[in-house]
Design a protein around this motif. Structure first.
Motif, PDB file in Angstrom:
ATOM      1  N   ARG A 149      52.032  86.292  -5.227  1.00  0.00           N
ATOM      2  CA  ARG A 149      51.438  87.763  -5.275  1.00  0.00           C
ATOM      3  C   ARG A 149      51.346  88.382  -3.351  1.00  0.00           C
ATOM      4  O   ARG A 149      51.199  89.608  -3.504  1.00  0.00           O
ATOM      5  CB  ARG A 149      50.214  86.571  -4.776  1.00  0.00           C
ATOM      6  CG  ARG A 149      49.815  85.998  -5.747  1.00  0.00           C
ATOM      7  CD  ARG A 149      47.734  85.791  -5.205  1.00  0.00           C
ATOM      8  NE  ARG A 149      47.799  84.184  -4.318  1.00  0.00           N
ATOM      9  CZ  ARG A 149      48.313  82.870  -4.367  1.00  0.00           C
ATOM     10  NH1 ARG A 149      48.912  82.868  -6.195  1.00  0.00           N
ATOM     11  NH2 ARG A 149      48.367  82.259  -3.307  1.00  0.00           N
ATOM     12  N   CYS A 150      52.475  88.491  -2.109  1.00  0.00           N
ATOM     13  CA  CYS A 150      51.903  88.778  -1.756  1.00  0.00           C
ATOM     14  C   CYS A 150      53.462  89.818  -1.789  1.00  0.00           C
ATOM     15  O   CYS A 150      52.806  90.883  -0.636  1.00  0.00           O
ATOM     16  CB  CYS A 150      53.106  87.333  -0.755  1.00  0.00           C
ATOM     17  SG  CYS A 150      51.945  86.820   0.919  1.00  0.00           S
ATOM     18  N   ARG A 152      53.492  91.873  -4.098  1.00  0.00           N
ATOM     19  CA  ARG A 152      52.682  92.870  -3.861  1.00  0.00           C
ATOM     20  C   ARG A 152      51.323  93.025  -3.613  1.00  0.00           C
ATOM     21  O   ARG A 152      50.666  94.291  -3.655  1.00  0.00           O
ATOM     22  CB  ARG A 152      51.970  92.405  -5.583  1.00  0.00           C
ATOM     23  CG  ARG A 152      52.552  92.158  -6.807  1.00  0.00           C
ATOM     24  CD  ARG A 152      52.135  91.776  -8.553  1.00  0.00           C
ATOM     25  NE  ARG A 152      51.095  90.086  -8.263  1.00  0.00           N
ATOM     26  CZ  ARG A 152      51.677  89.326  -8.425  1.00  0.00           C
ATOM     27  NH1 ARG A 152      52.413  89.053  -8.190  1.00  0.00           N
ATOM     28  NH2 ARG A 152      50.361  88.139  -8.177  1.00  0.00           N
ATOM     29  N   ASP A 153      51.347  92.616  -2.398  1.00  0.00           N
ATOM     30  CA  ASP A 153      50.430  92.872  -1.138  1.00  0.00           C
ATOM     31  C   ASP A 153      51.395  93.638  -0.676  1.00  0.00           C
ATOM     32  O   ASP A 153      52.215  94.449   0.105  1.00  0.00           O
ATOM     33  CB  ASP A 153      49.915  91.588  -0.408  1.00  0.00           C
ATOM     34  CG  ASP A 153      48.901  92.517   1.110  1.00  0.00           C
ATOM     35  OD1 ASP A 153      47.419  92.489   0.254  1.00  0.00           O
ATOM     36  OD2 ASP A 153      49.704  92.404   1.895  1.00  0.00           O
ATOM     37  N   PHE A 156      51.656  93.364   3.648  1.00  0.00           N
ATOM     38  CA  PHE A 156      52.608  92.684   3.544  1.00  0.00           C
ATOM     39  C   PHE A 156      54.027  93.219   3.129  1.00  0.00           C
ATOM     40  O   PHE A 156      54.745  92.974   4.121  1.00  0.00           O
ATOM     41  CB  PHE A 156      52.917  91.509   2.219  1.00  0.00           C
ATOM     42  CG  PHE A 156      53.895  90.369   2.312  1.00  0.00           C
ATOM     43  CD1 PHE A 156      54.006  89.187   3.384  1.00  0.00           C
ATOM     44  CD2 PHE A 156      54.998  90.385   1.753  1.00  0.00           C
ATOM     45  CE1 PHE A 156      55.605  88.071   3.081  1.00  0.00           C
ATOM     46  CE2 PHE A 156      55.794  90.158   1.417  1.00  0.00           C
ATOM     47  CZ  PHE A 156      56.118  89.051   2.314  1.00  0.00           C
TER      48      PHE A 156
END
Length: 187
Positions: A149-150, A152-153, A156
């Motif tokens: 998930r990170c 794709r952030d 981040f």
């Protein structure tokens, strides 16, 4: 009635040593304000304002450091130079993520410790825990799903890009002979 002009005349009649002693006792923010009153206070206050120069292997710090030591007035007041050589590790994106998780966990632990009213209660809670460590109260969330998930952030990824740029900048500067050139110019 005393006017500001009379006060200024009284100040002008004081010897530099006395004025310097007065300035030395002022809090830093008041010293900065006092230096704006006149050229004499600006010059005498400089001695109290700048005596230590801090710099690190970052381009901005080094430009400022170079400007201070080349300055005809400022460099006369420097008594100590402190070099902060704390460096960023060259981390992969996965290690960077794990490091952020650990930092987050440590902040959560600190917040937990602030909520525990006494040291005795903290020790009792630690003894009740099988590992005996407060760190097990807040698990590190460095799971594969969280990492995916990170990745794709945007925040981040931007943080990791900036971190990588700092690492690259430090490596470049540390390999340069900049330190020798600057310190040779400082007398």
């Amino acid at each position: 009635m005393t006017t500001s002009h009379d006060n200024h005349d009284r100040l002008e009649n004081l010897p530099n040593e006395i004025v310097g002693m007065i300035l030395a006792r002022l809090p830093r923010r008041h010293l900065k304000q006092a230096r704006l009153v006149c050229k004499r206070l600006a010059e005498l206050g400089m001695h109290e304002l700048i005596d230590t120069v801090y710099f690190s292997p970052r381009e901005k710090d080094m430009v400022v450091f170079d400007a201070v030591i080349q300055h005809p007035v400022l460099n006369k007041h420097i008594k100590k130079i402190v070099f902060d050589n704390a460096q960023f590790d060259n981390l992969s994106i996965h290690d960077y993520f794990r490091h952020l998780c650990q930092q987050y966990s440590q902040r959560q632990i600190f917040r937990l410790m602030l909520r525990i009213p006494s040291v005795e209660k903290l020790v009792r809670l630690m003894k009740e825990n099988s590992s005996g460590s407060i760190f097990s109260y807040v698990p590190i969330q460095a799971t594969a799903g969280a990492f995916e998930r990170c990745q794709r952030d945007v925040v981040f990824l931007e943080g990791y890009r900036e971190y990588s740029a700092h690492v690259e900048e430090q490596e470049k500067i540390m390999d340069d002979t900049w330190f020798t050139r600057v310190l040779d110019g400082f007398h």
